[in-house]
Design an enzyme around this catalytic site. Structure first.
Site, PDB file in Angstrom:
ATOM      1  N   HIS A 208       0.645  -1.267   0.062  1.00 50.40           N
ATOM      2  CA  HIS A 208      -0.022   0.233   0.019  1.00 50.40           C
ATOM      3  C   HIS A 208       1.390   0.885  -0.217  1.00 50.40           C
ATOM      4  CE1 HIS A 208      -4.262  -1.716   0.339  1.00 50.40           C
ATOM      5  NE2 HIS A 208      -3.073  -2.953   1.364  1.00 50.40           N
TER       6      HIS A 208
ATOM      7  N   LYS B 276      -7.946  14.074   4.264  1.00 46.42           N
ATOM      8  CA  LYS B 276      -7.258  13.332   4.100  1.00 46.42           C
ATOM      9  C   LYS B 276      -6.650  12.959   5.107  1.00 46.42           C
ATOM     10  CE  LYS B 276      -6.580  14.206  -0.236  1.00 46.42           C
ATOM     11  NZ  LYS B 276      -6.381  12.887  -1.166  1.00 46.42           N
ATOM     12  N   ARG B 277      -6.504  12.228   5.550  1.00 47.49           N
ATOM     13  CA  ARG B 277      -4.854  12.400   6.739  1.00 47.49           C
ATOM     14  C   ARG B 277      -3.791  13.415   6.064  1.00 47.49           C
ATOM     15  NH1 ARG B 277      -4.522   8.238  11.014  1.00 47.49           N
ATOM     16  NH2 ARG B 277      -2.436   9.849  11.883  1.00 47.49           N
TER      17      ARG B 277
ATOM     18  N   LYS C 164       0.790  14.511   0.702  1.00 47.50           N
ATOM     19  CA  LYS C 164      -0.460  14.447   0.100  1.00 47.50           C
ATOM     20  C   LYS C 164      -1.225  16.442  -0.024  1.00 47.50           C
ATOM     21  CE  LYS C 164      -2.634  11.375   2.676  1.00 47.50           C
ATOM     22  NZ  LYS C 164      -2.815  10.392   2.107  1.00 47.50           N
TER      23      LYS C 164
ATOM     24  N   THR D  20      -8.359   6.631  -2.234  1.00 46.36           N
ATOM     25  CA  THR D  20      -9.309   6.199  -2.345  1.00 46.36           C
ATOM     26  C   THR D  20     -11.217   6.931  -2.211  1.00 46.36           C
ATOM     27  OG1 THR D  20      -9.437   5.347   0.197  1.00 46.36           O
ATOM     28  CG2 THR D  20      -9.421   3.784  -2.142  1.00 46.36           C
TER      29      THR D  20
ATOM     30  N   LYS E 106     -14.428   8.092  -3.895  1.00 45.50           N
ATOM     31  CA  LYS E 106     -16.254   8.697  -2.784  1.00 45.50           C
ATOM     32  C   LYS E 106     -15.964   9.913  -3.612  1.00 45.50           C
ATOM     33  CE  LYS E 106     -13.680   5.409   0.583  1.00 45.50           C
ATOM     34  NZ  LYS E 106     -12.860   6.117   1.656  1.00 45.50           N
TER      35      LYS E 106
HETATM   36  C1  NBG Z   1      -2.592   3.465   1.560  1.00 45.71           C
HETATM   37  C2  NBG Z   1      -1.867   4.753   0.578  1.00 45.71           C
HETATM   38  C3  NBG Z   1      -3.372   5.471   0.123  1.00 45.71           C
HETATM   39  C4  NBG Z   1      -3.982   3.895  -0.170  1.00 45.71           C
HETATM   40  C5  NBG Z   1      -4.449   2.958   0.451  1.00 45.71           C
HETATM   41  C6  NBG Z   1      -4.905   2.266   0.462  1.00 45.71           C
HETATM   42  C7  NBG Z   1      -1.390   3.110   3.795  1.00 45.71           C
HETATM   43  C8  NBG Z   1       0.206   2.364   4.323  1.00 45.71           C
HETATM   44  N1  NBG Z   1      -1.775   3.218   2.196  1.00 45.71           N
HETATM   45  O1  NBG Z   1      -3.325   6.098  -1.654  1.00 45.71           O
HETATM   46  O2  NBG Z   1      -0.988   5.734   1.335  1.00 45.71           O
HETATM   47  O3  NBG Z   1      -5.344   3.942  -0.955  1.00 45.71           O
HETATM   48  O4  NBG Z   1      -3.529   2.608   1.757  1.00 45.71           O
HETATM   49  O5  NBG Z   1      -4.913   1.070  -0.708  1.00 45.71           O
HETATM   50  O6  NBG Z   1      -1.995   3.132   4.860  1.00 45.71           O
END
Ligand code: NBG
Length: 796
Positions: free
Chosen positions: A348, A538-539, A544, A645, A649
């Protein structure tokens, strides 16, 4: 019994209350218990069907699940929404009060945990037998408050008022060992290892039913909690050392107390490693326990497909080997065959700091037997590499499961890759970069092992529940069925130019904006529903680039102050948590709040601009934001966001995207069409090239007076009047290092935002594009993603 009657029954029977004295929480719990009864019937029936069918079961291993509030989603799955609405009104409350009151289990940080929850939803909806295993953190991700513009973390007490959706399984209690030593011997000519642990805790499961939509199938999430074992405490008790006895109990139970609040980077702490081993061994012991009731250990891989959600559960590889060999007496080759046929790994992130490694001494101390097993896996693996690539010492060093640069470490991504029959990334671009960079040597060795499954999100929660008005409008236009077959949204395309439909579409968006404005007004925030809602939720993370967004806001502020045209009036909506120890991220929140205040205080700027930082971004709050957004900000440095993601949405809810060619943005743009997407910025390749060539951010600022002026405003304390030097270091870092190329992309971003404003001026064209964005986003359903996993990876 009707839901209304059942609700009253539960008030009496479960909560010992009569309606006259019941609190909101009593009503909520009673209704939830009534709904849960109906859910449990489906669940038991599904379990029975699975047993009869003898199908392969998916075991999803994830350290995080962000499942969100459960009442709404369960009512939707059971088709009970209308009945629940009537029942609550009849019994003196309202369903909306219940939904608003509900607290969500925040057992995850961000996208990774939410993805796991979307996948559980789709597994059930697609009738695939699956169990999600994870950790029942007593305290989940912190609640965020904003005080004087700063993030303040509050303990998440999600269990405080009772969580009605879980079922404790009292008949299951599994031992988890830590530390100690390994004894080796030969018994009956057979080599044996015996792990003599220093400490043992027990794992107990709490199950949460996960209902499929439009099907009777109900799977479950099994979350493990640690409890102390009697025996250990007793020793201390007998010698009268009560404090030590209590300490041991606390120590054991601390294991599952708290979720590490880090996003995309591991905590690197012993407790985190303990948590990972804890839930992995519980999950695997549980699988074997169930397997042995009807089959033999040799059938493990025929009965289970084990999916590793990132490296957090990658100890599963060593643990399976240990269970097969040490506990069930298999030989190495069969154990390895079963393991590799069962296990697959999803990566991820490419962020180097996020690739988990554990210091060898810590690992050896905590999991001595697993380290032996990993050494043996490594020995055999490196022999294989040597055979394929003779005389390539550098390659061996790069690929080894043990990192030798600096302090020795165990490399979890390598362990997961070596033992998996499939390794996937989460968007096309990310999967390609994974093959070309982070796991390049492995992809060269086993090209057939690498694949991509682009992420998806559940339309049940993020369209049907979050946006009921849009859901009705879509169903009115194209009929039902699309919530289970999201490709059907294409049927909306033919309405994109239909003026009457456009009016309805715009009216829905407007109503959602009004509703959000009303909601945030209660928190003292001011949104103008007549303006363009421009959202980045988002975080908070430097990659980002919320600060790139803020630089644009500052540029508009300057223009507005000078009385220049800024294009479309906008309400900028920021939301997201910063890791408590991540100083730069917390400063970005402070900056967003500071910019918001300065704008509000300026008579000209405040007419056309608003900046809100909506506190405590979680699933529940997110459901109010996505439907109200006009513009979705997906502006990460290209190559760094694995997928994203939230981008999906927003798109499904009819927002247009401004974004870089990063993660799933690339595929969103492909799907909706380049004309319906605001693209800007360096590509991943250009980012790499720029860094290689020697990037000089100060030069960029020197050549761009507007940018230089924005930076200088921030630096001089315009947005921190009570602490004028607050952002000086922050700005200097941007000028000197800017590792995420914020300055390099600024000019292109501002120009692209101008195009957004121009497009907004033509509301008909904007609405057309909004409809097309939703219509063409069907690919981003988690049903599509799960169908791909099922076919290509799990073979279920
Ligand atoms: C996160 C990514 C995102 C991705 C999500 C789900 C971690 C390690 N990775 O870009 O930063 O959408 O995973 O796949 O949290």
């Amino acid at each position: 019994m009707s839901l209304a009657d059942d609700h009253i029954e539960k008030l009496y029977g479960e909560l010992a209350k009569f309606p006259g004295v019941a609190t909101v929480n009593d009503h909520y719990l009673a209704l939830s218990f009534a709904v849960r009864d109906r859910l449990l019937k489906r669940w038991v029936n599904s379990a029975r069907t699975y047993l009869e069918e003898k199908r392969r079961t998916v075991i999803y291993l994830s350290a995080e699940y962000l499942i969100g509030p459960q009442l709404g989603t369960n009512l939707l799955a059971l088709g009970l929404e209308d009945e629940a609405r009537e029942a609550m009104e009849k019994n003196g409350s309202t369903l909306d009060t219940m939904l608003e009151h509900e607290e969500e289990p925040g057992l995850g940080n961000g996208g990774l945990g939410r993805l796991a929850a979307c996948y559980m939803d789709s597994l059930a909806t697609l009738d695939i037998p699956a169990v999600g295993h994870g950790i029942r953190y007593e305290f989940g991700i912190f609640d965020q408050e904003i005080r004087d513009g700063w993030q303040v973390e509050k303990t998440d007490l999600w269990l405080r008022f009772g969580f009605p959706w879980e079922v404790r399984r009292f008949d299951i209690e599994l031992a988890v060992q830590f530390g100690g030593k390994v004894e080796h011997g030969v018994v009956d000519g057979k080599y044996l290892a015996r792990w003599v642990p220093e400490r043992v805790v027990h794992g107990v499961p709490w199950d949460i039913p996960i209902a499929g939509y439009g099907t009777e199938t109900t799977n479950f999430l099994r979350l493990w909690a640690a409890i102390a074992t009697e025996e250990l405490n007793l020793d201390a008790f007998q010698v009268g050392d009560y404090t030590r006895a209590a300490e041991l109990k606390t120590r054991s139970e601390n294991l599952t107390k708290i979720l590490y609040p880090n996003d995309s980077s591991p905590a690197g702490k012993q407790l985190r490693l303990e948590q990972q081993y804890f839930f992995v061994t519980c999950a695997l012991q549980d699988c074997i326990r169930i397997l042995l009731q009807r089959a033999s250990i040799h059938e493990f891989a025929d009965k289970f497909a084990v999916q590793l959600n990132d490296t957090h559960p990658s100890l599963a590889v060593a643990e399976l080997m240990r269970l097969f060999i040490d506990v069930h007496g298999l030989n190495w080759d069969e154990a390895w065959d079963l393991t590799t046929r069962a296990v697959a790994y999803t990566n991820h992130t490419l962020l180097p700091e996020a690739l988990e490694t554990w210091p060898l001494p810590l690992f050896a101390r905590l999991l001595p037997r697993h380290l032996e097993i990993i050494y043996e896996i490594n020995r055999r693996f490196l022999d294989e590499v040597r055979a394929r690539f003779p005389d390539d010492e550098a390659r061996l060093r790069r690929m080894s499961l043990i990192g030798e640069d600096g302090d020795r470490t165990v490399r979890m991504a390598h362990l997961a890759t070596v033992a998996s029959h499939k390794v996937n990334g989460v968007a096309e671009l990310h999967s390609r970069l994974l093959r070309e960079t982070v796991l390049r040597d492995f992809a060269e060795m086993w090209p057939e092992r690498f694949t991509n499954v682009t992420n998806g999100v559940t339309p049940r929660r993020f369209v049907a529940l979050a946006n009921p008005k849009l859901t009705s409008l879509i169903t009115e236009a194209i009929g039902g069925g699309w919530l289970r077959d999201l490709g059907k949204l294409r049927g909306l395309e033919k309405f994109a130019d239909d003026a009457a439909f456009q009016d309805k579409w715009r009216a829905v968006k407007q109503a959602n904006k009004q509703a959000l404005a009303e909601r945030v007004r209660q928190q003292g925030l001011d949104a103008d529903p007549a303006s363009l809602f421009d959202a980045q939720c988002k975080r908070i993370h430097e990659y980002k680039r919320q600060h790139l967004n803020l630089l644009h806001v500052v540029s508009l502020f300057e223009r507005a102050r000078r009385g220049e045209d800024i294009g479309a009036p906008r309400t900028f909506i920021f939301a997201g948590k910063a890791a408590p120890a991540y100083r730069a991220a917390k400063l970005i929140i402070r900056l967003a709040c500071g910019v918001g205040e300065a704008i509000a205080a300026d008579p000209r700027a405040s007419k056309v601009l608003r900046v809100l930082f909506v506190p405590d971004f979680n699933v529940k709050n997110a459901q109010h934001i996505y439907p109200a957004a006009d513009l979705s900000e997906q502006i990460s440095t290209a190559g760094l966001e694995a997928s994203g993601t939230g981008n999906m949405k927003f798109t499904l809810n009819g927002a247009l995207t401004i974004g870089t060619l990063d993660g799933a943005n690339v595929e969103i743009r492909e799907a909706v069409g380049a004309d319906e997407f605001f693209l800007f910025g360096l590509t991943a390749e250009e980012v790499t090239a720029k860094k290689k060539a020697g990037y000089y951010p100060r030069g960029v600022a020197n050549d761009d007076p507007e940018l230089a002026n924005c930076l200088s405003l921030i630096r001089r304390g315009t947005f921190s009047p009570h602490d004028q030097g607050l952002f000086s270091q922050f700005v200097d870092d941007l000028l000197e290092r800017d590792p995420f190329l914020v300055l390099a992309d600024f000019r292109a971003y501002v120009a692209c935002q101008r195009l957004v404003s121009d497009a907004w001026a033509d509301q008909k064209a904007w609405t057309r594009s909004s409809i097309l964005n939703s219509a063409r986003a069907g690919k981003f359903s988690s049903d599509r993603a799960i169908a791909e996993y099922a076919k290509e990876i799990w073979r279920v």
